[in-house]
Design a protein around this motif. Structure first.
Motif, PDB file in Angstrom:
ATOM      1  N   VAL A   7    -107.979 -37.999  67.369  1.00 61.61           N
ATOM      2  CA  VAL A   7    -108.197 -36.965  66.363  1.00 61.61           C
ATOM      3  C   VAL A   7    -108.597 -35.706  67.124  1.00 61.61           C
ATOM      4  O   VAL A   7    -109.595 -35.698  67.863  1.00 61.61           O
ATOM      5  CB  VAL A   7    -109.294 -37.367  65.356  1.00 61.61           C
ATOM      6  N   SER A   8    -107.825 -34.637  66.936  1.00 65.90           N
ATOM      7  CA  SER A   8    -107.904 -33.522  67.874  1.00 65.90           C
ATOM      8  C   SER A   8    -107.523 -32.211  67.205  1.00 65.90           C
ATOM      9  O   SER A   8    -106.983 -32.196  66.096  1.00 65.90           O
ATOM     10  CB  SER A   8    -106.952 -33.818  69.047  1.00 65.90           C
ATOM     11  N   GLU A  33    -103.707 -34.194  64.322  1.00 69.83           N
ATOM     12  CA  GLU A  33    -104.214 -32.825  64.350  1.00 69.83           C
ATOM     13  C   GLU A  33    -105.175 -32.595  63.187  1.00 69.83           C
ATOM     14  O   GLU A  33    -104.860 -32.897  62.033  1.00 69.83           O
ATOM     15  CB  GLU A  33    -103.061 -31.821  64.274  1.00 69.83           C
ATOM     16  N   GLU A  34    -106.334 -32.058  63.506  1.00 74.12           N
ATOM     17  CA  GLU A  34    -107.384 -31.849  62.525  1.00 74.12           C
ATOM     18  C   GLU A  34    -107.563 -30.358  62.240  1.00 74.12           C
ATOM     19  O   GLU A  34    -107.502 -29.530  63.152  1.00 74.12           O
ATOM     20  CB  GLU A  34    -108.695 -32.437  63.052  1.00 74.12           C
ATOM     21  N   VAL A  53    -114.357 -32.949  66.511  1.00 76.57           N
ATOM     22  CA  VAL A  53    -113.384 -33.536  67.424  1.00 76.57           C
ATOM     23  C   VAL A  53    -113.832 -33.269  68.865  1.00 76.57           C
ATOM     24  O   VAL A  53    -114.629 -32.358  69.090  1.00 76.57           O
ATOM     25  CB  VAL A  53    -111.982 -32.931  67.171  1.00 76.57           C
ATOM     26  N   PRO A  54    -113.312 -34.086  69.800  1.00 72.90           N
ATOM     27  CA  PRO A  54    -112.332 -35.157  69.658  1.00 72.90           C
ATOM     28  C   PRO A  54    -112.976 -36.484  69.252  1.00 72.90           C
ATOM     29  O   PRO A  54    -114.155 -36.711  69.493  1.00 72.90           O
ATOM     30  CB  PRO A  54    -111.749 -35.263  71.075  1.00 72.90           C
ATOM     31  N   ALA A  64    -116.738 -41.109  70.052  1.00 75.86           N
ATOM     32  CA  ALA A  64    -116.874 -39.655  69.922  1.00 75.86           C
ATOM     33  C   ALA A  64    -117.532 -39.067  71.165  1.00 75.86           C
ATOM     34  O   ALA A  64    -118.096 -39.798  71.989  1.00 75.86           O
ATOM     35  CB  ALA A  64    -117.687 -39.308  68.683  1.00 75.86           C
ATOM     36  N   GLU A  65    -117.455 -37.741  71.285  1.00 72.43           N
ATOM     37  CA  GLU A  65    -117.999 -36.948  72.389  1.00 72.43           C
ATOM     38  C   GLU A  65    -117.099 -37.092  73.622  1.00 72.43           C
ATOM     39  O   GLU A  65    -116.909 -38.182  74.149  1.00 72.43           O
ATOM     40  CB  GLU A  65    -119.430 -37.329  72.732  1.00 72.43           C
ATOM     41  N   SER A  66    -116.581 -35.964  74.081  1.00 71.14           N
ATOM     42  CA  SER A  66    -115.513 -35.983  75.083  1.00 71.14           C
ATOM     43  C   SER A  66    -115.924 -36.634  76.402  1.00 71.14           C
ATOM     44  O   SER A  66    -115.130 -37.367  77.006  1.00 71.14           O
ATOM     45  CB  SER A  66    -114.978 -34.571  75.328  1.00 71.14           C
TER      46      SER A  66
END
Length: 224
Positions: A7-8, A33-34, A53-54, A64-66
């Motif tokens: 989710v990006s 795509e969000e 996101v992401p 969650a959290e890149s």
């Protein structure tokens, strides 16, 4: 392997680093795509805490959290290790990744969006943070050595996103006489085919960041 979804948003440097990591590992994934102005039920389902996101979804389990996602990818798919094998080197990479996100990203954005005297102070702070990265890349092709690694992905926004921030913020940070090694690294990184194919168009980033600056400045102007 199971289904993998990301989710990006296209403009996010935090999301793009996850795409790079998945491609480096040869992982097939569905890109969702969000629209952050109208958050979808999918995003709210998979990241109900921060609602941002992401989000990586693997076997219907969200991460969650890149920076956390990058480590999950490194530990789940072993094709191209992202973090060093040595425990000390891994700790050092994590330290600089946290520094880059907390000091460099925030510092550059503040310099980009601030005005007047605040802008001058923010530019000096951003330059000081960038100098730490300059020292880390001296004598290396990539932060990870001869191959792209974890820290390269974390700071991989610099060659493209920072250049856009310089334009929309009316400033110049990365001058060759001050950051020769960082600029040289940026060219090696950004022209790697796998990296290049995930980079969002410059004009869309300019539009997105210009709108973001107008929004933040309006908030500051209306602050009591």
């Amino acid at each position: 392997m199971g289904g993998v979804k990301l989710v990006s948003t296209a403009q996010s440097l935090f999301c793009t680093r996850i795409q790079w990591a998945l491609k480096l590992q040869g992982v097939e994934y569905e890109l969702i795509e969000e629209d952050l102005r109208n958050k979808s039920p999918i995003l709210l389902k998979y990241n109900p805490v921060h609602k941002k996101v992401p989000v990586l979804v693997h076997h219907d389990t969200p991460i969650a959290e890149s920076l956390v996602i990058l480590e999950y990818i490194d530990e789940t798919w072993k094709e191209n290790p992202l973090l060093p094998q040595d425990p000390y080197d891994r700790a050092v990479a994590r330290f600089w990744a946290k520094f880059a996100d907390e000091k460099v990203v925030f510092g550059v954005w503040t310099a980009c969006s601030a005005e007047g005297e605040k802008k001058e102070k923010a530019i000096e702070a951003a330059l000081e943070s960038l100098e730490h990265l300059e020292k880390q890349i001296e004598g290396k092709k990539f932060f990870g050595g001869e191959q792209i690694g974890y820290l390269d992905l974390v700071v991989g926004w610099i060659p493209h996103w920072l250049n856009v921030m310089e334009e929309v913020g009316g400033m110049k940070l990365l001058k060759v006489e001050r950051f020769p090694c960082l600029l040289d690294w940026g060219q090696h990184f950004i022209h790697t085919p796998l990296i290049k194919e995930c980079i969002p168009p410059r004009e869309k980033l300019v539009e997105y960041m210009s709108g973001s600056i107008r929004y933040f400045r309006s908030l500051a102007a209306n602050k009591p």
